[in-house]
Design a protein around this motif. Sequence first.
Motif, mmCIF file in Angstrom:
data_model
loop_
_atom_site.group_PDB
_atom_site.id
_atom_site.type_symbol
_atom_site.label_atom_id
_atom_site.label_comp_id
_atom_site.label_asym_id
_atom_site.label_seq_id
_atom_site.Cartn_x
_atom_site.Cartn_y
_atom_site.Cartn_z
ATOM 1 N N SER A 18 38.060 43.462 45.503
ATOM 2 C CA SER A 18 39.174 44.399 45.561
ATOM 3 C C SER A 18 39.492 44.966 44.173
ATOM 4 C CB SER A 18 40.392 43.694 46.152
ATOM 5 O OG SER A 18 41.526 44.499 46.040
ATOM 6 N N TYR A 19 39.440 44.104 43.140
ATOM 7 C CA TYR A 19 39.682 44.576 41.766
ATOM 8 C C TYR A 19 38.620 45.604 41.367
ATOM 9 C CZ TYR A 19 42.937 40.635 41.048
ATOM 10 O OH TYR A 19 43.962 39.746 41.128
ATOM 11 N N LYS B 184 41.670 48.304 42.968
ATOM 12 C CA LYS B 184 43.001 47.971 43.487
ATOM 13 C C LYS B 184 43.746 47.035 42.534
ATOM 14 C CE LYS B 184 42.097 50.312 47.086
ATOM 15 N NZ LYS B 184 42.638 51.645 47.224
ATOM 16 N N SER B 185 45.025 47.306 42.350
ATOM 17 C CA SER B 185 45.855 46.482 41.478
ATOM 18 C C SER B 185 46.069 45.112 42.113
ATOM 19 C CB SER B 185 47.202 47.158 41.264
ATOM 20 O OG SER B 185 47.899 47.190 42.493
ATOM 21 N N LYS B 186 46.642 44.198 41.313
ATOM 22 C CA LYS B 186 46.926 42.865 41.837
ATOM 23 C C LYS B 186 47.869 42.933 43.035
ATOM 24 C CE LYS B 186 45.929 39.971 37.957
ATOM 25 N NZ LYS B 186 46.321 38.950 37.023
#
Lengths: 304, 223
Positions: free
Chosen positions: B124-125, B129-131
Amino acid sequence: MIRFRLKKKLYGAQGDFLLELEFEMEEDEFIVVLGQSGSGKTTLLRMLAGLEKPEEGSMEVKGEVWYDSKRGINLPPQKRDVGFVFQDYALFPNMSLFENIAFGMKKKDPQRVMELLKLAGLEQLKDKKPSVLSGGQKQRVALLRALAKEPKLLLLDEPLSALDPETAITLREEIKKFQRSFNIPTIMVSHNREDVLSLASRVLLLSEGKIKSVGKPKDVLFSRRESPKFSLNGIVLEKEIAEYACILSVAVGSEVVQVVVPRDQEEEFKPGDRVLLSTKAFVPIVRKAETAFKNPSLERPSNL
Amino acid sequence: MNSLDLTPFWLTLELSFWTTLILLFLGIPLAYFLAYSRSRYTSLVEALVSLPLVLPPTVLGFYLLLALNKEGFIGALWYRLFGKQLVFHFEGILIASVIYSLPMMVHPLTAGFRSVPKNLIEASYTLGKSKWETLIKVILPNMKASVLTGVVLSFAHTLGEFGVVLMVGGNIEGETRVVSIAIYSAVEALDYTTAHVYSLVLLLFSVFSLTALYVLNRRWSLL
């Protein structure tokens, strides 16, 4: 141009060693990083993606600085614009194939997602969850997901190693096709020589964290000291001592062969040793596997 | 027998609902920290979260009484802000049960966070995408069985809470007299009929919610 110089201490099974790499590649290149497990291949990819922090060095992709220890720059993975394909796919189980591929797109474009799915022959399955897919299909989706965001650099971490040889061959062709049509500079980690021959524009041979050699696939793969006509890498499985000779059982790829060595050389070999089998005087007979006579060892091409 | 007083039930449901809701918002960041942080304080925080499991409710209740009363550290602040006491009031037992049920929410959530493969988070990173987005879209949906477990256990645990509520809230009708305390006072007053009805309802409700939890968990883990 992609340029990196990275340093990191690694803790290997045979003790600690320093990963120290300096490399430059063009934007249309497909680099295969070859090396045994524990040589630092995966760490290299993870450092390039920003998932792991090097201790020192710098990295630049198409004029953008992603990492520079002197200037204190270290972009997080989110800002690095890479496509990363994991060995075990890492598809999101809670999302459909369509959603998986659309997830990383900078601008959501349903039509583009459908195009990609069609390209991989998966458009019928677009609303299915990844759990119903075969290994090869999962890896195809993982590849499309990484490509859908049109990254500046594509990183593949042993994408074919979990697949059976037949599936790996088809998928290898697809990776080649995709990489050409998308024209994204790619670094792929592998321990498989087939990957090198069919994909790489250049190979980077890694050993204990250092670059051992770089070059065209044929130069790196066939630059053996003895330059024999015919040679195979193998691992000694068993040693049987007869009266005048010694019989070694050697695993070569997925096959096992037996070779005879003179008694006086017997002490050099023990089970577990890596050996190079070669012949200079004989011409091996090569036939297509399906037309060869019914010898079980010839039914499937050896995947060396 | 007079007609059955339903206020303790409404009060109990209200208390359980708010406790669970507060715990959900408190538990997610706390469990996230416990599951992923490499800070050396993690063990201490983990121990503090688990404390209500081993401490007698009276001990916890006693310290809470000290902290929440008008002279206490939290109670004084509350009094200055809202002009109202915490002890012997609903808000007081709400704070007490949030602390008391904390491990019921945080433990399943921490286990859930740890069960999500690291690869999914890293994927995801690398997909930009942000945390926060990763938490909402990837991590939580892939641990919904743990979220459900935390919610149901916190709710059920608060439902059956007795000692802490009694210590902090006493037995005030419509304010702090929850079902478990109503049962206690009914038995003390030798009103066994009321005690029976209250107990049976609580028992059936607990059996129902736990069964529902395990059925759902089984179904989700088979996906």
